[in-house]
Design a protein around this motif. Sequence first.
Motif, PDB file in Angstrom:
ATOM      1  N   GLY A  96       0.786  -1.018   0.041  1.00 13.54           N
ATOM      2  CA  GLY A  96       0.076   0.198  -0.051  1.00 13.54           C
ATOM      3  C   GLY A  96       0.787   1.271  -0.063  1.00 13.54           C
ATOM      4  O   GLY A  96       0.522   2.305  -0.536  1.00 13.54           O
ATOM      5  N   PHE A  97       1.911   1.267   0.835  1.00 11.13           N
ATOM      6  CA  PHE A  97       2.864   2.409   0.698  1.00 11.13           C
ATOM      7  C   PHE A  97       3.262   2.616  -0.687  1.00 11.13           C
ATOM      8  O   PHE A  97       3.553   3.695  -0.864  1.00 11.13           O
ATOM      9  N   ALA A  98       3.865   1.616  -1.108  1.00 14.36           N
ATOM     10  CA  ALA A  98       4.521   1.616  -2.494  1.00 14.36           C
ATOM     11  C   ALA A  98       3.449   2.209  -3.513  1.00 14.36           C
ATOM     12  O   ALA A  98       3.932   3.279  -4.231  1.00 14.36           O
ATOM     13  N   ILE A  99       2.461   1.806  -3.547  1.00  9.99           N
ATOM     14  CA  ILE A  99       1.331   2.522  -4.576  1.00  9.99           C
ATOM     15  C   ILE A  99       1.185   3.858  -4.216  1.00  9.99           C
ATOM     16  O   ILE A  99       1.088   4.497  -5.122  1.00  9.99           O
ATOM     17  N   VAL A 100       0.937   3.987  -3.120  1.00 11.50           N
ATOM     18  CA  VAL A 100       0.436   5.586  -2.812  1.00 11.50           C
ATOM     19  C   VAL A 100       1.758   6.246  -2.921  1.00 11.50           C
ATOM     20  O   VAL A 100       1.510   7.624  -3.385  1.00 11.50           O
ATOM     21  N   THR A 101       2.817   5.814  -2.712  1.00 12.17           N
ATOM     22  CA  THR A 101       4.225   6.666  -3.234  1.00 12.17           C
ATOM     23  C   THR A 101       4.237   7.060  -4.661  1.00 12.17           C
ATOM     24  O   THR A 101       4.537   8.299  -4.934  1.00 12.17           O
ATOM     25  N   ILE A 102       4.084   5.828  -5.396  1.00 10.85           N
ATOM     26  CA  ILE A 102       4.207   6.030  -6.801  1.00 10.85           C
ATOM     27  C   ILE A 102       3.250   6.964  -7.551  1.00 10.85           C
ATOM     28  O   ILE A 102       3.656   7.732  -8.097  1.00 10.85           O
ATOM     29  N   VAL A 103       1.944   6.706  -7.173  1.00  8.75           N
ATOM     30  CA  VAL A 103       1.003   7.695  -7.392  1.00  8.75           C
ATOM     31  C   VAL A 103       1.070   9.111  -7.021  1.00  8.75           C
ATOM     32  O   VAL A 103       0.819   9.972  -7.714  1.00  8.75           O
ATOM     33  N   SER A 104       1.444   9.172  -5.630  1.00 15.74           N
ATOM     34  CA  SER A 104       1.636  10.754  -5.113  1.00 15.74           C
ATOM     35  C   SER A 104       2.767  11.401  -6.071  1.00 15.74           C
ATOM     36  O   SER A 104       2.722  12.458  -6.375  1.00 15.74           O
ATOM     37  N   LEU A 105       4.009  10.570  -6.071  1.00 16.12           N
ATOM     38  CA  LEU A 105       5.243  11.170  -6.635  1.00 16.12           C
ATOM     39  C   LEU A 105       4.752  11.433  -8.248  1.00 16.12           C
ATOM     40  O   LEU A 105       5.422  12.248  -8.926  1.00 16.12           O
ATOM     41  N   ALA A 106       4.057  10.664  -8.990  1.00 13.84           N
ATOM     42  CA  ALA A 106       3.354  10.922 -10.410  1.00 13.84           C
ATOM     43  C   ALA A 106       2.626  12.085 -10.454  1.00 13.84           C
ATOM     44  O   ALA A 106       3.065  13.048 -11.335  1.00 13.84           O
ATOM     45  N   VAL A 107       1.748  12.320  -9.513  1.00 12.11           N
ATOM     46  CA  VAL A 107       0.856  13.631  -9.707  1.00 12.11           C
ATOM     47  C   VAL A 107       1.864  14.772  -9.351  1.00 12.11           C
ATOM     48  O   VAL A 107       1.784  15.755 -10.076  1.00 12.11           O
ATOM     49  N   LEU A 108       2.956  14.744  -8.556  1.00  9.50           N
ATOM     50  CA  LEU A 108       3.784  15.838  -8.179  1.00  9.50           C
ATOM     51  C   LEU A 108       4.722  16.253  -9.183  1.00  9.50           C
ATOM     52  O   LEU A 108       4.984  17.250  -9.567  1.00  9.50           O
ATOM     53  N   LEU A 109       5.526  15.075  -9.566  1.00  5.73           N
ATOM     54  CA  LEU A 109       6.759  15.081 -10.521  1.00  5.73           C
ATOM     55  C   LEU A 109       6.123  15.458 -12.162  1.00  5.73           C
ATOM     56  O   LEU A 109       6.962  16.165 -12.775  1.00  5.73           O
ATOM     57  N   LEU A 110       4.865  14.835 -12.386  1.00  4.10           N
ATOM     58  CA  LEU A 110       4.554  15.101 -13.816  1.00  4.10           C
ATOM     59  C   LEU A 110       3.506  16.047 -13.842  1.00  4.10           C
ATOM     60  O   LEU A 110       3.358  16.893 -14.834  1.00  4.10           O
ATOM     61  N   GLY A 111       2.845  16.494 -12.597  1.00  9.21           N
ATOM     62  CA  GLY A 111       1.879  17.426 -12.828  1.00  9.21           C
ATOM     63  C   GLY A 111       2.469  18.842 -12.867  1.00  9.21           C
ATOM     64  O   GLY A 111       1.895  19.409 -13.912  1.00  9.21           O
ATOM     65  N   TRP A 112       3.533  19.233 -12.329  1.00  7.75           N
ATOM     66  CA  TRP A 112       3.906  20.392 -12.689  1.00  7.75           C
ATOM     67  C   TRP A 112       4.725  20.654 -14.199  1.00  7.75           C
ATOM     68  O   TRP A 112       4.419  21.693 -14.579  1.00  7.75           O
ATOM     69  N   ARG A 113       5.136  19.630 -14.673  1.00 11.60           N
ATOM     70  CA  ARG A 113       5.538  19.586 -16.108  1.00 11.60           C
ATOM     71  C   ARG A 113       4.304  19.771 -16.642  1.00 11.60           C
ATOM     72  O   ARG A 113       4.416  20.336 -17.921  1.00 11.60           O
ATOM     73  N   GLY A 114       3.350  19.114 -16.653  1.00 12.84           N
ATOM     74  CA  GLY A 114       2.037  19.058 -17.415  1.00 12.84           C
ATOM     75  C   GLY A 114       1.497  20.548 -17.399  1.00 12.84           C
ATOM     76  O   GLY A 114       1.284  21.167 -18.703  1.00 12.84           O
ATOM     77  N   LEU A 115       1.559  21.266 -16.107  1.00  9.06           N
ATOM     78  CA  LEU A 115       0.915  22.728 -16.027  1.00  9.06           C
ATOM     79  C   LEU A 115       1.899  23.597 -16.742  1.00  9.06           C
ATOM     80  O   LEU A 115       1.574  24.403 -17.429  1.00  9.06           O
TER      81      LEU A 115
END
Length: 132
Positions: A96-115
């Motif tokens: 569960g921690f691994a999944i939350v980590t990957i999803v959270s980091l994806a939102v943060l690291l890809l999110g600012w690039r998309g914006l």
Amino acid sequence: MSQGQHSRIPVLALAADVVAVVVFAAAGRASHASAGDLLGLLGTAAPFLVGLAVAWATPWVRSRPTGLKAGAVALAGTAVLGLALRAAFTGRLPLGFAIVTIVSLAVLLLGWRGLAAVVSRVAARRSDRALG
């Protein structure tokens, strides 16, 4: 874009990635009611910052740091190495921690690039209209 603005882009992109990882660590600590001390935050963020540093050492991130490909490499390095280091230090890695980590980091690291890509396109259209 002037040369000065262009040369700041990698520095700003790296800063955005570091902030994203620190925000991830702070949010995780807050969700588990961990103490709000700076050393605790740095200890939580450290394995993921190491992973981020390794990702930034690659030409895929350095050549075009604001691109989504760079974001994917930054995400992979940060998540994979960060989780591996965390597991090595703690002796466990809950799924569960691994999944939350990957999803959270994806939102943060890809999110600012998309914006950033959207803002760049909008600015280019406005510039074209002003010239045209």
